[in-house]
Design an enzyme around this catalytic site. Structure first.
Site, PDB file in Angstrom:
ATOM      1  CG  HIS A 482      -1.925  -1.085   1.257  1.00  0.00           C
ATOM      2  ND1 HIS A 482      -2.654  -1.427   2.377  1.00  0.00           N
ATOM      3  CD2 HIS A 482      -2.363  -1.914   0.276  1.00  0.00           C
ATOM      4  CE1 HIS A 482      -3.476  -2.421   2.081  1.00  0.00           C
ATOM      5  NE2 HIS A 482      -3.308  -2.740   0.818  1.00  0.00           N
ATOM      6  CG  HIS A 525      -7.064  -2.747   2.652  1.00  0.00           C
ATOM      7  ND1 HIS A 525      -6.804  -4.056   2.331  1.00  0.00           N
ATOM      8  CD2 HIS A 525      -7.318  -2.744   3.982  1.00  0.00           C
ATOM      9  CE1 HIS A 525      -6.900  -4.804   3.415  1.00  0.00           C
ATOM     10  NE2 HIS A 525      -7.212  -4.026   4.426  1.00  0.00           N
TER      11      HIS A 525
HETATM   12  C1  LIG Z   1      -0.672  -7.289  -4.900  1.00  0.00           C
HETATM   13  C2  LIG Z   1      -1.419  -6.094  -4.374  1.00  0.00           C
HETATM   14  C3  LIG Z   1      -2.555  -6.291  -3.601  1.00  0.00           C
HETATM   15  C4  LIG Z   1      -3.277  -5.190  -3.124  1.00  0.00           C
HETATM   16  N1  LIG Z   1      -4.467  -5.394  -2.503  1.00  0.00           N
HETATM   17  C5  LIG Z   1      -5.254  -4.328  -2.229  1.00  0.00           C
HETATM   18  C6  LIG Z   1      -6.587  -4.510  -1.763  1.00  0.00           C
HETATM   19  O1  LIG Z   1      -7.091  -5.619  -1.658  1.00  0.00           O
HETATM   20  N2  LIG Z   1      -7.314  -3.401  -1.460  1.00  0.00           N
HETATM   21  C7  LIG Z   1      -6.804  -2.147  -1.599  1.00  0.00           C
HETATM   22  O2  LIG Z   1      -7.509  -1.187  -1.267  1.00  0.00           O
HETATM   23  N3  LIG Z   1      -5.556  -1.944  -2.054  1.00  0.00           N
HETATM   24  C8  LIG Z   1      -4.794  -3.002  -2.413  1.00  0.00           C
HETATM   25  N4  LIG Z   1      -3.561  -2.794  -2.959  1.00  0.00           N
HETATM   26  C9  LIG Z   1      -3.108  -1.424  -3.139  1.00  0.00           C
HETATM   27  C10 LIG Z   1      -3.852  -0.691  -4.268  1.00  0.00           C
HETATM   28  O3  LIG Z   1      -4.023  -1.522  -5.387  1.00  0.00           O
HETATM   29  C11 LIG Z   1      -3.052   0.551  -4.625  1.00  0.00           C
HETATM   30  O4  LIG Z   1      -2.957   1.349  -3.476  1.00  0.00           O
HETATM   31  C12 LIG Z   1      -3.682   1.391  -5.702  1.00  0.00           C
HETATM   32  O5  LIG Z   1      -3.834   0.650  -6.885  1.00  0.00           O
HETATM   33  C13 LIG Z   1      -2.788   2.594  -5.936  1.00  0.00           C
HETATM   34  O6  LIG Z   1      -3.160   3.246  -7.095  1.00  0.00           O
HETATM   35  P1  LIG Z   1      -2.135   4.200  -7.819  1.00  0.00           P
HETATM   36  O7  LIG Z   1      -2.865   4.781  -8.961  1.00  0.00           O
HETATM   37  O8  LIG Z   1      -1.520   5.103  -6.842  1.00  0.00           O
HETATM   38  O9  LIG Z   1      -0.933   3.271  -8.338  1.00  0.00           O
HETATM   39  P2  LIG Z   1      -0.959   1.967  -9.240  1.00  0.00           P
HETATM   40  O10 LIG Z   1      -2.255   1.257  -9.108  1.00  0.00           O
HETATM   41  O11 LIG Z   1       0.284   1.223  -8.920  1.00  0.00           O
HETATM   42  O12 LIG Z   1      -0.894   2.511 -10.732  1.00  0.00           O
HETATM   43  C14 LIG Z   1       0.227   3.168 -11.261  1.00  0.00           C
HETATM   44  C15 LIG Z   1       0.417   2.733 -12.709  1.00  0.00           C
HETATM   45  O13 LIG Z   1       1.371   3.589 -13.332  1.00  0.00           O
HETATM   46  C16 LIG Z   1       2.264   2.792 -14.070  1.00  0.00           C
HETATM   47  N5  LIG Z   1       3.535   3.540 -14.202  1.00  0.00           N
HETATM   48  C17 LIG Z   1       4.461   3.794 -13.250  1.00  0.00           C
HETATM   49  N6  LIG Z   1       5.469   4.518 -13.779  1.00  0.00           N
HETATM   50  C18 LIG Z   1       5.172   4.720 -15.089  1.00  0.00           C
HETATM   51  C19 LIG Z   1       5.827   5.375 -16.163  1.00  0.00           C
HETATM   52  N7  LIG Z   1       7.002   6.017 -16.007  1.00  0.00           N
HETATM   53  N8  LIG Z   1       5.245   5.364 -17.397  1.00  0.00           N
HETATM   54  C20 LIG Z   1       4.064   4.736 -17.591  1.00  0.00           C
HETATM   55  N9  LIG Z   1       3.384   4.103 -16.607  1.00  0.00           N
HETATM   56  C21 LIG Z   1       3.943   4.105 -15.369  1.00  0.00           C
HETATM   57  C22 LIG Z   1       2.410   1.522 -13.254  1.00  0.00           C
HETATM   58  O14 LIG Z   1       2.904   0.459 -14.060  1.00  0.00           O
HETATM   59  C23 LIG Z   1       0.952   1.316 -12.834  1.00  0.00           C
HETATM   60  O15 LIG Z   1       0.249   0.652 -13.858  1.00  0.00           O
HETATM   61  C24 LIG Z   1      -2.807  -3.871  -3.406  1.00  0.00           C
HETATM   62  C25 LIG Z   1      -1.646  -3.676  -4.158  1.00  0.00           C
HETATM   63  C26 LIG Z   1      -0.959  -4.770  -4.653  1.00  0.00           C
HETATM   64  C27 LIG Z   1       0.269  -4.520  -5.480  1.00  0.00           C
END
Ligand SMILES: Cc1cc2nc3c(=O)[nH]c(=O)nc-3n(C[C@H](O)[C@H](O)[C@H](O)COP(=O)(O)OP(=O)(O)OC[C@H]3O[C@@H](n4cnc5c(N)ncnc54)[C@H](O)[C@@H]3O)c2cc1C
Length: 553
Positions: A482, A525
Site C-alpha cells: 500500500h 486499504h
Molecule cells: C498485490 C497487491 C494487492 C493489493 N491489494 C489491495 C486490496 O485488496 N485493497 C486495496 O484497497 N488496495 C490493495 N492494494 C493497493 C492498491 O491496489 C493501490 O494502493 C492502488 O492501486 C494505488 O493506485 P495508484 O494509482 O496510486 O498506483 P498503481 O495502481 O500502482 O498505478 C500506477 C500505474 O502507473 C504505471 N507507471 C508507473 N510509472 C510509469 C511510467 N514512467 N510510465 C508509464 N506508466 C507508469 C504503473 O505500471 C501502474 O500501472 C494492493 C496492491 C498490490 C500490489
C-alpha cells in the site's frame, strides 16, 4: 511501464536483520487494481478528519471526501444503505469465504470485546470492531478493476474521437515550458521492434500524473522537479526544487501469525487437483466458488491505546474519550488484523500444512521511507528505502497487535471450533529457520528441516517477552503493498508536493492523482482512497476549465 502485468522489485534491507523484500505493482491499464486483493475500504471518517486537523487540509475532511466515495461506487452488497453509492462505476459486493471456521473467529473477536459490523464502509460503525469486507468483484465472479470501471472497451470506443490510449510505453519525463513554467506535454518511450522510439504528447490544458507512489516521483525528478542535491548529482537541470518529492514513503506493515487448520477450511484446499478442477468449473461456468473470492473476507480494526494492556480487551472509553467515535481523529485505528485463510508469507512457500493467518498490520506507522533515482533512465527502477519498522515507536503497537493475535488464536481454539487449530508460525519460532527462509538463502529447507522451525507449543500471549516478539517481527514483516505519500499534499510548498487541489507547487497545469498525494496513509486499504482522489481531481479540472476562454480551443 511496459512489460508484464506485475513486477517484483527488491527493496533495501531491513535495518535489524539481513533480508530482502519484494514490492509488487500492476503494470497494466488500471494499475495495481488489476492484480490486487480487491478489498474495498474507504478508511474511517477519522482518517480524513485527521488530515484536516493535523495538516490543516480542510478540503479533505470527511464531509468533503465522502461524496466522492459515494460517487465512485456501486455497492451491490448494501442496496439500501444511504451512506453508500449505488450509481458509480466501481461495482463491489460482499463475498464471504465459504469456510466453517468463520463463526468461531467471530466468537474469538467478541471475546476481546470487538463489536461485529456487517459493513466496513459504514461511516457510523464504531472506530474498532470486527468487520465484513466489500470486494471489487462482479456478479460473474470476475475482478472489477479501475480499468473495468472507467476505461473499459465500451468507454474507449464511445470516446474514440477524443481519446488515445497508448500501451507498452513508459513516460520518461514532462515537458515544461521554462518561461511560463507550465507543463505542456510528456515524453514517452516505447520499445519498437527494431529500435527504441520516443514520442512527444502535447497537452492542450493539463497534465495529470498517476503513476503511483513509486512511479510518480521518478517522472517528476527526471523532469527537474525534486530534491536539489539528487538532481544535481544526476546532472538534471532544476525546474522546481521540491525536497518532498520521493520522501515520506509510507506503507502498511504486516507480520503474519499462522495456525494450522483442516485444508477444507483454507484456500490451501485448492492444492488438491480434484478440488481445483471442480472450483475452476464452478468459476468458469457459474462465476462462483473459491476462485470467485478474494483471499480475505473479514478483518479487525483497532486502536492500540484503547486496548487494555493487561487483558487486551477493547476499552470503549479512555480518559473520558469515547474510543468508538468514528469521527474523532484520536480514534484513527492504528492496527488491522486481517483474517486470511491461507499462508501469508508472501515471498516463501511454507505450505507443509494448510494455514490460516492472523495478519497483524500497522496501519498508522511512524516509519517512513524514501526513494531516489538510481539513474536518469526511465527504464531503471528507483532505489527504494522501505519504511518497514525503521522507527522504533512502531514496535509498541506491533507487539500489542501480535499479542492480540496470539490471544485471538487462543480464543478461537477454545471457541467450540471442532478441530485443533495450533499456532505453528509465530514468535518463539526457531530463528535460524526464519533467517534461512527470509534471508539471503534462496534455497528453501527440505521438509524435515522445515518442520524443525515450527512451534510445538502455543506461545502464551501473557508471558511471551518483547524480545521474542521483536525477533520474530523483524524477520517476518512485509509490505502490505500500500505504498503512499511520496508526493504528499500540504499547505506548505516546503513540506509537500501538491496543494489541496492536487496542483504541483511551482509548475502550472500539472496535477497528481494517485496514492502518492495522501498527506498520511489512511488506515483502510489504499485502493478506494486513491479512487476518491481521482474522482476529486476530475472535478477540480472541470471546475478550473469550465469558465476559461481556452475551453473553446
Ligand atoms: C498485490 C497487491 C494487492 C493489493 N491489494 C489491495 C486490496 O485488496 N485493497 C486495496 O484497497 N488496495 C490493495 N492494494 C493497493 C492498491 O491496489 C493501490 O494502493 C492502488 O492501486 C494505488 O493506485 P495508484 O494509482 O496510486 O498506483 P498503481 O495502481 O500502482 O498505478 C500506477 C500505474 O502507473 C504505471 N507507471 C508507473 N510509472 C510509469 C511510467 N514512467 N510510465 C508509464 N506508466 C507508469 C504503473 O505500471 C501502474 O500501472 C494492493 C496492491 C498490490 C500490489
Amino acid at each position: 511501464m511496459p512489460g508484464t502485468a506485475a513486477v517484483k522489485h527488491l527493496s533495501q534491507l531491513s535495518k535489524v536483520v539481513k533480508r530482502k523484500l519484494s514490492l509488487f505493482w500492476g503494470e497494466a491499464l488500471g494499475g495495481s487494481t488489476r492484480i490486487n486483493a480487491m478489498v474495498l475500504t474507504r478508511g474511517p471518517p477519522s482518517n480524513y478528519n485527521d488530515w484536516s486537523q493535523e495538516y490543516g487540509l480542510k478540503d479533505w475532511a470527511w464531509e468533503r471526501v465522502e461524496p466522492y466515495f459515494i460517487k465512485s461506487e456501486n455497492a451491490i452488497g448494501h442496496p439500501k444503505a444511504l451512506y453508500r453509492g449505488h450509481r458509480g462505476p466501481v461495482e463491489n459486493r460482499q463475498m464471504p469465504l465459504p469456510f466453517s471456521c468463520y463463526p468461531y473467529i467471530e466468537i474469538a473477536a467478541r471475546k476481546l470485546g470487538f463489536p461485529i459490523y456487517d459493513d466496513c464502509n459504514n461511516p457510523a460503525a464504531g472506530a474498532q470492531g470486527y468487520f465484513s469486507l466489500d470486494h471489487t468483484i462482479s456478479a460473474s465472479g470476475r475482478r472489477f478493476s479501475a480499468y473495468q470501471a472507467w476505461l473499459n472497451k465500451d468507454v474507449a470506443i464511445a470516446r474514440k474521437s477524443h481519446l488515445t490510449v497508448c500501451t507498452g510505453v513508459t513516460v520518461s519525463k514532462l515537458e515544461i515550458d521554462p518561461e511560463s513554467r507550465r507543463a505542456v506535454g510528456v515524453r514517452i518511450h516505447g520499445k519498437g521492434k527494431t529500435s527504441d522510439e520516443d514520442y512527444r504528447v502535447k497537452a492542450r490544458r493539463e497534465v495529470v500524473l498517476c503513476a503511483g507512489a513509486i512511479g510518480t516521483p521518478p517522472i517528476l525528478m527526471r523532469s527537474g522537479i525534486g530534491p536539489e542535491d539528487q538532481l544535481d548529482q544526476l546532472g538534471i537541470p532544476i525546474v522546481q526544487e521540491s525536497s518532498a518529492v520521493g520522501n515520506n514513503l509510507m506503507d502498511h506493515i504486516s507480520v503474519p501469525i499462522m495456525c494450522k487448520l483442516p485444508a477444507r477450511d483454507t484456500i490451501h484446499s485448492l492444492y488438491n487437483p480434484l478440488v481445483f478442477i471442480w472450483q475452476l468449473i464452478l468459476w468458469i461456468f457459474f462465476g462462483r466458488g473459491l476462485l470467485a473470492h478474494s483471499s480475505t473476507s473479514s478483518t479487525i480494526f483497532a486502536r492500540m491505546t484503547a486496548i487494555d494492556d493487561t487483558t487486551l480487551q477493547v476499552q470503549t472509553s479512555r480518559d473520558g474519550i469515547d474510543t468508538m467515535d468514528p469521527m474523532n481523529p484520536q480514534n484513527v485505528p492504528d492496527v488491522e488484523i486481517m483474517v486470511i485463510p491461507v499462508s501469508c508469507y508472501l515471498d516463501v512457500n511454507v505450505t507443509t500444512h494448510p494455514l490460516m493467518t492472523w495478519q497483524c498490520t500497522l496501519v498508522q506507522p511512524f516509519s517512513k521511507g524514501s526513494l531516489r533515482l538510481a539513474t536518469t533512465s526511465p527504464e531503471h527502477f528507483p532505489e527504494v528505502i522501505h519504511p518497514l519498522l525503521r522507527d522504533d515507536r512502531d514496535l509498541v503497537p506491533m507487539r500489542k497487535a501480535i499479542r492480540m493475535s496470539l490471544r485471538l488464536g487462543q480464543e478461537f481454539a477454545r471457541s467450540g471450533y471442532p478441530h485443533p487449530a495450533p499456532v505453528l508460525y509465530g514468535p518463539g519460532m526457531d530463528l535460524q529457520y526464519l533467517d534461512s527462509i527470509f534471508g539471503f538463502v534462496t534455497q528453501l529447507p527440505d521438509k524435515e528441516e522445515d518442520k524443525k522451525g515450527e512451534i510445538t507449543e502455543l506461545p502464551d500471549w501473557q508471558t511471551i517477552s518483547d524480545k521474542t516478539i521483536d525477533e520474530y517481527a523483524h524477520r517476518t514483516y512485509q509490505s502490505s503493498l500500500h505504498y503512499a505519500c511520496t508526493c504528499r499534499m500540504s499547505l506548505d510548498p516546503a513540506d509537500g508536493v501538491v496543494d489541496q487541489r492536487l496542483r504541483v507547487f511551482g509548475v502550472e497545469r500539472l496535477r497528481i492523482a494517485d496514492a502518492s498525494v495522501f498527506p498520511k496513509i489512511p488506515s483502510g486499504h489504499t485502493m478506494a482512497p486513491t479512487m476518491m482522489v481521482a474522482e476529486r481531481c476530475a472535478d477540480f479540472i472541470k471546475e478550473t476549465w469550465r469558465d476559461k476562454e481556452s475551453l473553446r480551443i
